[in-house]
Design a protein around this motif. Structure first.
Motif, PDB file in Angstrom:
ATOM      1  N   ILE A  46       0.785  -1.228   0.037  1.00  0.00           N
ATOM      2  CA  ILE A  46       0.064   0.143   0.051  1.00  0.00           C
ATOM      3  C   ILE A  46       0.808   1.262  -0.087  1.00  0.00           C
ATOM      4  O   ILE A  46       0.766   2.220  -0.744  1.00  0.00           O
ATOM      5  CB  ILE A  46      -0.998  -0.081   1.169  1.00  0.00           C
ATOM      6  N   ALA A  47       1.955   1.164   0.889  1.00  0.00           N
ATOM      7  CA  ALA A  47       2.776   2.420   0.847  1.00  0.00           C
ATOM      8  C   ALA A  47       3.609   2.780  -0.346  1.00  0.00           C
ATOM      9  O   ALA A  47       3.748   3.744  -0.857  1.00  0.00           O
ATOM     10  CB  ALA A  47       3.879   2.215   2.196  1.00  0.00           C
ATOM     11  N   HIS A  48       4.028   1.493  -1.077  1.00  0.00           N
ATOM     12  CA  HIS A  48       4.805   1.366  -2.330  1.00  0.00           C
ATOM     13  C   HIS A  48       3.820   2.221  -3.373  1.00  0.00           C
ATOM     14  O   HIS A  48       4.322   2.781  -4.305  1.00  0.00           O
ATOM     15  CB  HIS A  48       5.124   0.148  -2.714  1.00  0.00           C
ATOM     16  N   HIS A  49       2.771   1.762  -3.409  1.00  0.00           N
ATOM     17  CA  HIS A  49       1.785   2.410  -4.466  1.00  0.00           C
ATOM     18  C   HIS A  49       1.154   3.663  -4.167  1.00  0.00           C
ATOM     19  O   HIS A  49       0.352   4.056  -4.813  1.00  0.00           O
ATOM     20  CB  HIS A  49       0.638   1.301  -4.712  1.00  0.00           C
ATOM     21  N   ASP A  50       1.700   4.184  -3.064  1.00  0.00           N
ATOM     22  CA  ASP A  50       1.138   5.293  -2.554  1.00  0.00           C
ATOM     23  C   ASP A  50      -0.337   5.450  -2.344  1.00  0.00           C
ATOM     24  O   ASP A  50      -0.878   6.768  -2.840  1.00  0.00           O
ATOM     25  CB  ASP A  50       1.623   6.585  -3.313  1.00  0.00           C
ATOM     26  N   LEU A  51      -1.109   4.622  -1.796  1.00  0.00           N
ATOM     27  CA  LEU A  51      -2.484   4.806  -1.490  1.00  0.00           C
ATOM     28  C   LEU A  51      -2.694   5.015  -0.224  1.00  0.00           C
ATOM     29  O   LEU A  51      -2.222   4.527   0.967  1.00  0.00           O
ATOM     30  CB  LEU A  51      -3.119   3.190  -1.833  1.00  0.00           C
ATOM     31  N   PRO A  52      -3.437   6.222   0.008  1.00  0.00           N
ATOM     32  CA  PRO A  52      -3.744   6.747   1.310  1.00  0.00           C
ATOM     33  C   PRO A  52      -4.861   5.770   2.228  1.00  0.00           C
ATOM     34  O   PRO A  52      -5.886   6.359   2.332  1.00  0.00           O
ATOM     35  CB  PRO A  52      -4.196   8.168   1.190  1.00  0.00           C
ATOM     36  N   ILE A  53      -4.280   4.669   2.441  1.00  0.00           N
ATOM     37  CA  ILE A  53      -5.320   3.732   3.123  1.00  0.00           C
ATOM     38  C   ILE A  53      -4.431   3.579   4.718  1.00  0.00           C
ATOM     39  O   ILE A  53      -3.374   3.081   4.624  1.00  0.00           O
ATOM     40  CB  ILE A  53      -5.240   2.409   2.505  1.00  0.00           C
ATOM     41  N   THR A  54      -5.205   3.771   5.691  1.00  0.00           N
ATOM     42  CA  THR A  54      -4.486   4.022   6.800  1.00  0.00           C
ATOM     43  C   THR A  54      -5.289   3.073   7.961  1.00  0.00           C
ATOM     44  O   THR A  54      -4.855   2.668   8.834  1.00  0.00           O
ATOM     45  CB  THR A  54      -4.454   5.356   7.496  1.00  0.00           C
ATOM     46  N   ARG A  55      -6.537   2.707   7.655  1.00  0.00           N
ATOM     47  CA  ARG A  55      -7.369   2.038   8.803  1.00  0.00           C
ATOM     48  C   ARG A  55      -7.326   0.528   8.072  1.00  0.00           C
ATOM     49  O   ARG A  55      -7.423   0.256   7.033  1.00  0.00           O
ATOM     50  CB  ARG A  55      -8.657   2.376   8.771  1.00  0.00           C
ATOM     51  N   ALA A  56      -7.201  -0.632   9.033  1.00  0.00           N
ATOM     52  CA  ALA A  56      -7.230  -1.861   8.659  1.00  0.00           C
ATOM     53  C   ALA A  56      -7.752  -2.745   9.569  1.00  0.00           C
ATOM     54  O   ALA A  56      -7.600  -2.506  10.925  1.00  0.00           O
ATOM     55  CB  ALA A  56      -5.873  -2.339   8.047  1.00  0.00           C
ATOM     56  N   ALA A  57      -8.425  -4.174   9.271  1.00  0.00           N
ATOM     57  CA  ALA A  57      -8.686  -5.099  10.488  1.00  0.00           C
ATOM     58  C   ALA A  57      -8.250  -6.344   9.947  1.00  0.00           C
ATOM     59  O   ALA A  57      -8.238  -6.745   8.796  1.00  0.00           O
ATOM     60  CB  ALA A  57     -10.310  -5.186  10.419  1.00  0.00           C
TER      61      ALA A  57
END
Length: 298
Positions: free
Chosen positions: A89-100
Protein backbone atom coordinates in the motif's frame (compact mmCIF):
# COMPACT_ATOMS: atom_id res chain seq x y z
CA UNK A 1 -22.74 7.90 2.90
CA UNK A 2 -21.54 6.58 6.20
CA UNK A 3 -23.37 8.37 8.99
CA UNK A 4 -20.27 7.92 11.16
CA UNK A 5 -17.87 9.82 8.92
CA UNK A 6 -19.90 11.74 6.35
CA UNK A 7 -17.78 10.05 3.68
CA UNK A 8 -18.27 7.17 1.30
CA UNK A 9 -16.57 4.26 3.07
CA UNK A 10 -15.36 1.25 1.08
CA UNK A 11 -14.07 -1.91 2.74
CA UNK A 12 -11.84 -4.09 0.59
CA UNK A 13 -10.03 -7.37 1.10
CA UNK A 14 -6.33 -7.71 0.35
CA UNK A 15 -7.02 -10.26 -2.42
CA UNK A 16 -9.36 -7.82 -4.18
CA UNK A 17 -6.86 -4.98 -3.92
CA UNK A 18 -3.67 -6.89 -4.82
CA UNK A 19 -2.70 -9.92 -6.86
CA UNK A 20 -2.31 -12.53 -4.12
CA UNK A 21 -3.07 -15.59 -6.21
CA UNK A 22 0.40 -17.11 -5.73
CA UNK A 23 0.30 -16.83 -1.95
CA UNK A 24 -3.35 -17.92 -1.85
CA UNK A 25 -2.36 -21.04 -3.79
CA UNK A 26 0.21 -21.77 -1.06
CA UNK A 27 -2.54 -21.44 1.53
CA UNK A 28 -4.89 -23.72 -0.41
CA UNK A 29 -2.30 -26.45 -1.05
CA UNK A 30 0.01 -26.27 1.97
CA UNK A 31 -2.01 -24.70 4.76
CA UNK A 32 -1.93 -21.62 6.97
CA UNK A 33 1.53 -22.14 8.48
CA UNK A 34 3.19 -22.43 5.06
CA UNK A 35 1.22 -19.39 3.91
CA UNK A 36 2.44 -17.33 6.87
CA UNK A 37 6.03 -18.35 6.22
CA UNK A 38 5.65 -17.48 2.55
CA UNK A 39 4.29 -14.01 3.28
CA UNK A 40 7.02 -13.22 5.81
CA UNK A 41 9.72 -14.47 3.43
CA UNK A 42 8.33 -12.18 0.72
CA UNK A 43 7.59 -9.28 3.04
CA UNK A 44 9.66 -6.81 1.02
CA UNK A 45 8.32 -8.01 -2.34
CA UNK A 46 5.78 -5.49 -3.56
CA UNK A 47 2.42 -6.95 -4.53
CA UNK A 48 1.14 -6.23 -8.01
CA UNK A 49 -2.25 -4.54 -8.48
CA UNK A 50 -5.30 -6.76 -8.25
CA UNK A 51 -8.59 -6.56 -10.10
CA UNK A 52 -10.04 -3.76 -7.93
CA UNK A 53 -6.81 -1.75 -7.62
CA UNK A 54 -7.65 0.74 -10.37
CA UNK A 55 -11.11 1.27 -8.94
CA UNK A 56 -9.65 2.01 -5.50
CA UNK A 57 -7.12 4.47 -6.91
CA UNK A 58 -9.86 6.36 -8.72
CA UNK A 59 -12.09 6.39 -5.64
CA UNK A 60 -9.28 7.85 -3.54
CA UNK A 61 -8.53 10.43 -6.26
CA UNK A 62 -11.96 11.96 -5.48
CA UNK A 63 -10.33 13.37 -2.33
CA UNK A 64 -8.36 15.89 -4.35
CA UNK A 65 -10.01 18.91 -2.72
CA UNK A 66 -12.22 17.38 0.00
CA UNK A 67 -12.37 14.17 2.02
CA UNK A 68 -15.11 12.33 0.18
CA UNK A 69 -13.99 8.69 0.23
CA UNK A 70 -12.21 6.40 2.67
CA UNK A 71 -10.95 2.94 1.80
CA UNK A 72 -10.40 0.47 4.64
CA UNK A 73 -8.55 -2.83 4.38
CA UNK A 74 -10.49 -5.81 5.77
CA UNK A 75 -8.24 -8.84 5.61
CA UNK A 76 -8.09 -12.45 6.74
CA UNK A 77 -4.32 -12.00 7.14
CA UNK A 78 -2.79 -11.66 10.59
CA UNK A 79 -1.12 -8.38 11.52
CA UNK A 80 2.19 -10.22 11.02
CA UNK A 81 1.50 -11.50 7.49
CA UNK A 82 -0.42 -8.32 6.68
CA UNK A 83 2.78 -6.32 6.89
CA UNK A 84 3.47 -7.22 3.25
CA UNK A 85 0.10 -5.79 2.29
CA UNK A 86 0.74 -2.49 4.08
CA UNK A 87 4.23 -2.31 2.57
CA UNK A 88 2.61 -2.64 -0.84
CA UNK A 89 0.00 0.00 0.00
CA UNK A 90 2.83 2.39 0.89
CA UNK A 91 4.78 1.51 -2.26
CA UNK A 92 1.78 2.26 -4.47
CA UNK A 93 1.15 5.49 -2.55
CA UNK A 94 -2.41 4.62 -1.57
CA UNK A 95 -3.76 6.71 1.34
CA UNK A 96 -5.20 3.72 3.22
CA UNK A 97 -4.57 3.94 6.96
CA UNK A 98 -7.28 1.85 8.65
CA UNK A 99 -7.37 -1.93 8.61
CA UNK A 100 -8.68 -5.03 10.34
CA UNK A 101 -6.54 -8.19 10.25
CA UNK A 102 -8.48 -11.18 11.52
CA UNK A 103 -5.98 -14.09 11.34
CA UNK A 104 -8.17 -16.33 9.21
CA UNK A 105 -11.57 -15.38 10.59
CA UNK A 106 -14.08 -13.58 8.41
CA UNK A 107 -13.60 -9.79 8.53
CA UNK A 108 -17.15 -8.98 7.41
CA UNK A 109 -18.27 -8.34 11.00
CA UNK A 110 -16.20 -5.15 10.97
CA UNK A 111 -18.03 -3.81 7.92
CA UNK A 112 -20.72 -2.23 10.10
CA UNK A 113 -18.29 -1.09 12.79
CA UNK A 114 -16.31 0.90 10.22
CA UNK A 115 -19.55 2.24 8.69
CA UNK A 116 -18.76 0.79 5.27
CA UNK A 117 -21.11 1.56 2.38
CA UNK A 118 -19.53 -1.06 0.13
CA UNK A 119 -17.54 -4.24 0.76
CA UNK A 120 -15.44 -5.90 -1.96
CA UNK A 121 -13.86 -9.26 -1.34
CA UNK A 122 -12.60 -12.33 -3.16
CA UNK A 123 -14.34 -14.55 -0.60
CA UNK A 124 -17.98 -15.30 -1.51
CA UNK A 125 -18.91 -16.33 2.03
CA UNK A 126 -17.73 -13.00 3.45
CA UNK A 127 -19.70 -11.18 0.76
CA UNK A 128 -22.90 -13.08 1.47
CA UNK A 129 -22.57 -12.32 5.18
CA UNK A 130 -22.07 -8.61 4.49
CA UNK A 131 -25.10 -8.54 2.18
CA UNK A 132 -27.20 -10.27 4.84
CA UNK A 133 -26.10 -7.56 7.28
CA UNK A 134 -27.41 -4.86 4.93
CA UNK A 135 -24.19 -3.67 3.25
CA UNK A 136 -23.70 -3.47 -0.50
CA UNK A 137 -21.16 -6.18 -1.24
CA UNK A 138 -19.73 -8.07 -4.19
CA UNK A 139 -17.32 -10.89 -4.87
CA UNK A 140 -14.46 -9.62 -7.02
CA UNK A 141 -14.01 -12.11 -9.86
CA UNK A 142 -10.52 -12.83 -11.22
CA UNK A 143 -10.11 -11.29 -14.65
CA UNK A 144 -7.63 -9.96 -17.14
CA UNK A 145 -8.75 -6.36 -17.28
CA UNK A 146 -7.59 -3.79 -14.74
CA UNK A 147 -9.07 -0.29 -14.74
CA UNK A 148 -6.91 2.57 -15.91
CA UNK A 149 -5.58 4.90 -13.21
CA UNK A 150 -6.55 8.03 -15.13
CA UNK A 151 -9.84 9.55 -16.24
CA UNK A 152 -13.38 9.39 -14.95
CA UNK A 153 -14.49 6.83 -12.40
CA UNK A 154 -17.04 4.72 -14.27
CA UNK A 155 -19.27 2.30 -12.38
CA UNK A 156 -21.92 0.13 -14.03
CA UNK A 157 -24.80 -1.62 -12.32
CA UNK A 158 -27.29 -4.29 -13.25
CA UNK A 159 -30.85 -3.43 -12.25
CA UNK A 160 -32.94 -6.22 -10.76
CA UNK A 161 -31.47 -7.76 -7.57
CA UNK A 162 -28.69 -5.14 -7.55
CA UNK A 163 -30.07 -1.58 -7.65
CA UNK A 164 -33.64 -2.85 -7.32
CA UNK A 165 -35.18 -5.74 -5.43
CA UNK A 166 -35.55 -9.10 -7.16
CA UNK A 167 -39.37 -8.93 -7.12
CA UNK A 168 -39.63 -8.54 -10.89
CA UNK A 169 -36.88 -11.07 -11.56
CA UNK A 170 -38.80 -13.63 -9.55
CA UNK A 171 -41.81 -13.21 -11.84
CA UNK A 172 -39.56 -13.67 -14.86
CA UNK A 173 -37.94 -16.79 -13.42
CA UNK A 174 -41.20 -18.38 -12.30
CA UNK A 175 -43.59 -17.36 -15.08
CA UNK A 176 -41.52 -16.28 -18.09
CA UNK A 177 -40.89 -13.14 -20.15
CA UNK A 178 -44.49 -12.45 -21.16
CA UNK A 179 -45.68 -12.43 -17.53
CA UNK A 180 -42.72 -10.29 -16.49
CA UNK A 181 -43.41 -7.73 -19.24
CA UNK A 182 -47.12 -7.61 -18.43
CA UNK A 183 -46.48 -7.16 -14.70
CA UNK A 184 -43.90 -4.40 -15.22
CA UNK A 185 -46.11 -2.54 -17.68
CA UNK A 186 -49.04 -2.69 -15.26
CA UNK A 187 -46.86 -1.41 -12.40
CA UNK A 188 -44.98 1.22 -14.44
CA UNK A 189 -46.01 4.02 -12.07
CA UNK A 190 -45.04 2.09 -8.91
CA UNK A 191 -41.40 2.55 -7.85
CA UNK A 192 -39.50 -0.70 -7.49
CA UNK A 193 -38.30 -1.61 -3.98
CA UNK A 194 -34.64 -0.90 -3.39
CA UNK A 195 -31.95 -3.53 -3.81
CA UNK A 196 -28.64 -3.97 -1.98
CA UNK A 197 -26.81 -1.31 -4.04
CA UNK A 198 -29.42 1.45 -3.85
CA UNK A 199 -27.71 3.23 -0.94
CA UNK A 200 -24.31 2.97 -2.61
CA UNK A 201 -25.63 4.61 -5.79
CA UNK A 202 -27.27 7.29 -3.62
CA UNK A 203 -23.86 7.99 -2.05
CA UNK A 204 -22.26 8.31 -5.49
CA UNK A 205 -25.06 10.67 -6.55
CA UNK A 206 -24.38 12.78 -3.44
CA UNK A 207 -20.71 13.10 -4.40
CA UNK A 208 -21.58 13.88 -8.01
CA UNK A 209 -23.72 16.79 -6.81
CA UNK A 210 -20.60 18.47 -5.42
CA UNK A 211 -19.18 18.93 -8.91
CA UNK A 212 -20.07 20.97 -11.96
CA UNK A 213 -21.90 18.43 -14.18
CA UNK A 214 -19.55 19.25 -17.05
CA UNK A 215 -16.51 18.38 -14.93
CA UNK A 216 -17.85 15.55 -12.74
CA UNK A 217 -15.21 12.81 -12.30
CA UNK A 218 -17.85 10.09 -11.73
CA UNK A 219 -20.02 8.51 -14.39
CA UNK A 220 -22.58 5.78 -13.69
CA UNK A 221 -24.46 3.41 -15.95
CA UNK A 222 -27.38 1.04 -15.65
CA UNK A 223 -26.75 -2.00 -17.86
CA UNK A 224 -29.84 -4.20 -17.81
CA UNK A 225 -31.32 -7.05 -19.79
CA UNK A 226 -34.67 -5.26 -19.66
CA UNK A 227 -36.10 -3.67 -22.81
CA UNK A 228 -39.19 -1.66 -23.69
CA UNK A 229 -41.85 -1.63 -22.34
CA UNK A 230 -40.25 -2.84 -19.06
CA UNK A 231 -37.88 0.14 -19.16
CA UNK A 232 -40.50 2.64 -17.99
CA UNK A 233 -40.76 1.37 -14.42
CA UNK A 234 -36.97 1.55 -14.04
CA UNK A 235 -36.81 5.16 -15.23
CA UNK A 236 -39.70 6.22 -13.02
CA UNK A 237 -38.16 4.42 -10.04
CA UNK A 238 -34.85 6.28 -10.34
CA UNK A 239 -36.76 9.52 -10.75
CA UNK A 240 -38.80 8.80 -7.60
CA UNK A 241 -35.60 8.03 -5.69
CA UNK A 242 -33.98 11.30 -6.89
CA UNK A 243 -31.01 9.22 -7.99
CA UNK A 244 -28.84 10.24 -10.89
CA UNK A 245 -27.83 7.69 -13.51
CA UNK A 246 -25.72 8.99 -16.40
CA UNK A 247 -26.26 6.24 -18.94
CA UNK A 248 -28.96 3.57 -19.21
CA UNK A 249 -28.58 0.60 -21.54
CA UNK A 250 -31.68 -1.54 -22.07
CA UNK A 251 -30.25 -4.53 -23.89
CA UNK A 252 -33.24 -6.84 -24.21
CA UNK A 253 -31.21 -9.93 -23.38
CA UNK A 254 -28.10 -9.10 -25.41
CA UNK A 255 -24.71 -10.00 -23.90
CA UNK A 256 -23.39 -7.20 -21.71
CA UNK A 257 -19.58 -7.55 -21.99
CA UNK A 258 -19.05 -5.53 -25.18
CA UNK A 259 -21.28 -2.73 -23.91
CA UNK A 260 -19.35 -2.58 -20.64
CA UNK A 261 -16.09 -2.30 -22.55
CA UNK A 262 -17.59 0.46 -24.71
CA UNK A 263 -18.69 2.31 -21.58
CA UNK A 264 -15.22 1.85 -20.09
CA UNK A 265 -16.45 0.52 -16.75
CA UNK A 266 -13.98 0.45 -13.88
CA UNK A 267 -16.27 -2.12 -12.29
CA UNK A 268 -19.59 -3.78 -13.08
CA UNK A 269 -21.97 -5.22 -10.48
CA UNK A 270 -24.41 -7.99 -11.45
CA UNK A 271 -26.28 -10.71 -9.58
CA UNK A 272 -25.96 -13.31 -12.34
CA UNK A 273 -22.78 -15.31 -12.85
CA UNK A 274 -23.69 -15.81 -16.51
CA UNK A 275 -23.17 -12.08 -17.04
CA UNK A 276 -20.22 -11.65 -14.69
CA UNK A 277 -18.09 -14.38 -16.30
CA UNK A 278 -17.87 -12.85 -19.78
CA UNK A 279 -17.67 -9.31 -18.37
CA UNK A 280 -14.67 -10.14 -16.17
CA UNK A 281 -12.53 -10.71 -19.25
CA UNK A 282 -12.99 -7.07 -20.25
CA UNK A 283 -13.67 -5.05 -17.10
CA UNK A 284 -13.40 -5.53 -13.35
CA UNK A 285 -16.53 -7.38 -12.25
CA UNK A 286 -18.23 -7.97 -8.94
CA UNK A 287 -20.77 -10.74 -8.43
CA UNK A 288 -23.63 -9.79 -6.09
CA UNK A 289 -24.87 -13.12 -4.65
CA UNK A 290 -28.34 -11.79 -3.93
CA UNK A 291 -31.84 -12.60 -5.06
CA UNK A 292 -33.60 -15.43 -6.82
CA UNK A 293 -30.78 -16.09 -9.31
CA UNK A 294 -28.55 -17.10 -6.39
CA UNK A 295 -30.98 -19.31 -4.52
CA UNK A 296 -30.46 -23.06 -4.61
CA UNK A 297 -33.01 -25.03 -6.52
CA UNK A 298 -35.36 -27.01 -4.27
Amino acid sequence: MSTQSGKLVVGISSRALFDLEDSHAVFETQGREAYCEYQIEHEEDVLEPGVAFGLVRKLLALNDQAERVEVILLSRNSADTGLRVFNSIAHHDLPITRAAFTSGDSPWRYVSAFGADLFLSADPDDVRAALAAGCAAATIVPGHSIAADEGELKIAFDGDAVLFSDDAERIFKQHGLAAFTEAESAAADEPLPGGPFKAFLEALTHIQAEFDPAECPIRTALVTSRSAPAHERVIRTLRAWHIRIDEALFLGGMAKAQFLRAFGADIFFDDQATHIGPASGMVAAGHVPHGVANESEP
